[in-house]
Write a protein that holds these residues in place. Structure first.
Motif, PDB file in Angstrom:
ATOM      1  N   GLY A 308       0.358   4.820  -5.560  1.00 48.44           N
ATOM      2  CA  GLY A 308      -0.470   5.356  -4.484  1.00 48.44           C
ATOM      3  C   GLY A 308       0.246   5.290  -3.150  1.00 48.44           C
ATOM      4  N   TYR A 309       0.969   4.189  -2.927  1.00 52.25           N
ATOM      5  CA  TYR A 309       1.741   4.066  -1.685  1.00 52.25           C
ATOM      6  C   TYR A 309       2.859   5.103  -1.635  1.00 52.25           C
ATOM      7  N   LEU A 310       3.547   5.307  -2.752  1.00 52.12           N
ATOM      8  CA  LEU A 310       4.624   6.296  -2.794  1.00 52.12           C
ATOM      9  C   LEU A 310       4.086   7.707  -2.560  1.00 52.12           C
ATOM     10  N   ARG A 311       2.909   7.993  -3.135  1.00 51.57           N
ATOM     11  CA  ARG A 311       2.286   9.307  -2.897  1.00 51.57           C
ATOM     12  C   ARG A 311       1.938   9.478  -1.423  1.00 51.57           C
ATOM     13  N   TYR A 312       1.427   8.403  -0.835  1.00 44.37           N
ATOM     14  CA  TYR A 312       1.062   8.459   0.587  1.00 44.37           C
ATOM     15  C   TYR A 312       2.274   8.774   1.460  1.00 44.37           C
ATOM     16  N   THR A 313       3.391   8.107   1.182  1.00 47.45           N
ATOM     17  CA  THR A 313       4.600   8.337   1.987  1.00 47.45           C
ATOM     18  C   THR A 313       5.179   9.731   1.752  1.00 47.45           C
ATOM     19  N   LEU A 314       5.139  10.206   0.498  1.00 49.34           N
ATOM     20  CA  LEU A 314       5.674  11.532   0.194  1.00 49.34           C
ATOM     21  C   LEU A 314       4.788  12.639   0.742  1.00 49.34           C
ATOM     22  N   ASP A 315       3.475  12.391   0.809  1.00 44.01           N
ATOM     23  CA  ASP A 315       2.555  13.393   1.330  1.00 44.01           C
ATOM     24  C   ASP A 315       2.550  13.449   2.850  1.00 44.01           C
ATOM     25  N   HIS A 316       3.069  12.426   3.496  1.00 43.42           N
ATOM     26  CA  HIS A 316       3.084  12.378   4.961  1.00 43.42           C
ATOM     27  C   HIS A 316       4.493  12.043   5.464  1.00 43.42           C
ATOM     28  N   PRO A 317       5.482  12.871   5.157  1.00 47.72           N
ATOM     29  CA  PRO A 317       6.864  12.552   5.548  1.00 47.72           C
ATOM     30  C   PRO A 317       7.059  12.476   7.054  1.00 47.72           C
ATOM     31  N   LEU A 318       6.430  13.397   7.796  1.00 48.56           N
ATOM     32  CA  LEU A 318       6.584  13.381   9.250  1.00 48.56           C
ATOM     33  C   LEU A 318       5.922  12.141   9.844  1.00 48.56           C
ATOM     34  N   GLY A 319       4.735  11.818   9.343  1.00 54.69           N
ATOM     35  CA  GLY A 319       4.062  10.614   9.818  1.00 54.69           C
ATOM     36  C   GLY A 319       4.864   9.370   9.515  1.00 54.69           C
ATOM     37  N   LEU A 320       5.492   9.330   8.338  1.00 52.89           N
ATOM     38  CA  LEU A 320       6.316   8.189   7.963  1.00 52.89           C
ATOM     39  C   LEU A 320       7.484   8.024   8.924  1.00 52.89           C
ATOM     40  N   VAL A 321       8.116   9.130   9.309  1.00 51.66           N
ATOM     41  CA  VAL A 321       9.255   9.075  10.232  1.00 51.66           C
ATOM     42  C   VAL A 321       8.821   8.505  11.582  1.00 51.66           C
TER      43      VAL A 321
END
Length: 503
Positions: A308-321
């Motif tokens: 779920g965490y990996l999906r969250y990061t992959l779905d929000h790449p700009l937010g992660l950056v």
């Protein structure tokens, strides 16, 4: 004729009731049987430590012991300027010594250390945690929080942390369980909150948290909270104003007394102000959440959670950056390395800071932000899955605060975050003891995940299997830290006795 969906729903609720009943019975039995074993082992270790390992005052005990001895000798006007906390521990130590004096032939230090052992093994699990456990038997076990590593260490020493925790969490217990009726219990809760501030000044922040819990648990019933968050905030404020004398005044008196203390002392710190000046240590919040995530790992970690965490990061790449860049900036400009941290190798934080957190730029700006990001996600996800959700129209069916589940709403959840932030960020020291209350107040309100650790399936609807793992996890950490403490002495040329490593 009942529909298939109705049958499935009825079967699910029957299974849930059976699962809860079975696991509640197991929890009661486990706590009842494990407590004597843990208490006996801990008492034996306490005896051995006092006889062979640390029969002398250790680090801050030098100041705590000296001040208590002054009170025992009747010198009530004497005060060591190196002490930064109020005299609650020393008054309690004076009472303890007077009660035991003449009955046992122990040294004053051992007699005073026994105060924390008694608090940790008797008062903490049975007086403070047991009533909450009776209200929410599948959320946490008293034996687990009794063995919480950051607190467990200080059962063997004469420090302020044990009784500071006991009194402020008892304030929450009284506010939720209402054992003396609503009015008397709220005033008793406020009194415990006030007493807790005599052990640690920052507990005034947690008085605010308890007060919000008190108001919220009545406002959500009487004002019919719904799923419009801003609306619920307004209802909470209105309810607090209309019921000021019953709900707010007991805690408001504590705040007024604290403001008077600040005006008199001109600082939150009593003594040694030069080494304990408040600042903006924003990275301290990352440290705190990372500690909480590590200690609570058995109750939330699973393959599904990580995915779920990996999906969250992959779905929000700009937010992660942007989140990563924000953390890097905070790490770069708001990391404080207190001289005590850099010079004192008797604390685990000394090694964590030098060997991991600031090992090199790769660790500092890549590994640590990644770990902080995952820790924050874990903390927030677990809490979000445990808050009370309201119907957009229908009022809540429960009509009495004492019948409400031990859960937070979005308001008290926000309050918990704010209180944690206010408590830890001003401190210049990287000090795990400051994370005890943020962890305890968070842990009381969350439940273990029902998911399997490795498989994508539900193991138990109440997740009680994770509570046993939590107990083993804490036991393992305690065995490790006590072993290091006992068998890995450090030689200081300036000290007559071997030094030890603690939190």
């Amino acid at each position: 004729m009942p529909k298939e969906g109705d049958i499935s729903s009825e079967k699910f609720h029957q299974e849930l009731e059976q699962d809860i009943k079975r696991n509640v019975e197991f929890g009661f039995l486990f706590n009842l049987l494990s407590w004597p074993a843990v208490a006996i082992i801990t008492s034996i270790v306490f005896y051995r430590f006092n006889k062979n390992v640390v029969p002398f005052a250790f680090i801050d005990e030098v100041f705590h012991l000296g001040q208590t001895v002054q009170y025992i000798n009747g010198n009530w006007k004497s005060w060591d300027p190196k002490i930064t906390t109020p005299p609650g521990l020393y008054v309690l130590g004076w009472i303890q010594y007077k009660l035991l004096h003449g009955f046992v032939a122990w040294s004053p230090l051992t007699a005073l250390r026994l105060l924390n052992l008694f608090g940790g093994l008797i008062v903490w699990p049975w007086v403070v945690l047991r009533p909450l456990f009776l209200f929410s038997a599948v959320k946490f076990w008293p034996i687990n929080l009794m063995c919480f590593p950051l607190l467990f260490t200080f059962y063997f020493l004469y420090y302020t942390d044990v009784w500071s925790t006991i009194f402020i969490v008892e304030s929450l217990t009284l506010a939720i369980t209402l054992p003396f009726g609503e009015r008397k219990s709220i005033w008793a809760s406020a009194l415990c909150g006030l007493v807790s501030c005599l052990f640690r000044q920052t507990n005034i922040v947690w008085n605010l948290f308890v007060m919000i819990i008190v108001i919220e648990r009545r406002a959500l019933i009487q004002r019919d909270f719904n799923n419009v968050h801003f609306n619920n905030y307004l209802k909470l404020i209105i309810h607090s104003l209309e019921n000021f004398h019953q709900l707010v005044l007991p805690y408001a008196l504590n705040f007024m007394l604290f403001l008077a203390f600040l005006a008199y002392n001109r600082s939150i710190t009593l003594g040694d102000k030069s080494n304990h000046t408040a600042g903006i240590h924003l990275v301290q919040f990352f440290y705190c959440i990372a500690f909480i995530a590590i200690f609570s790992a058995p109750i939330w970690i699973s393959r599904r959670f990580v995915r779920g965490y990996l999906r969250y990061t992959l779905d929000h790449p700009l937010g992660l950056v942007f989140q990563w860049l924000g953390m890097v900036i905070l790490i770069r400009y708001f990391t404080r390395a207190h001289p005590f941290l850099l010079a004192d190798n008797r604390h685990y934080t000394f090694y964590l800071f030098k060997k991991i957190i600031t090992r090199n730029k790769f660790f500092k700006y890549l590994v640590m932000p990644a770990s902080y990001h995952f820790s924050i996600y874990s903390y927030m996800s677990v809490m979000h899955s445990n808050i009370i959700h309201f119907h957009p129209i229908l009022p809540i069916e429960i009509k009495s605060p004492v019948d409400l589940p031990v859960q937070l709403t979005h308001i008290s959840w926000t309050a918990l975050l704010v209180c944690t932030f206010i408590t830890v960020v001003p401190s210049p020291l990287f000090e795990p003891r400051y994370y005890i209350l943020p962890y305890i107040f968070w842990r009381i309100f969350v439940s273990g995940s029902p998911e399997s650790y490795l498989a994508d399936r539900i193991v138990e609807l109440t997740g009680v299997h994770r509570l046993s793992r939590e107990f083993l996890w804490f036991a393992l950490i305690n065995v490790f830290t006590l072993t290091v403490f006992a068998f890995k002495p450090i030689v200081w040329q300036t000290e007559s006795f071997p030094q030890r490593i603690i939190w």
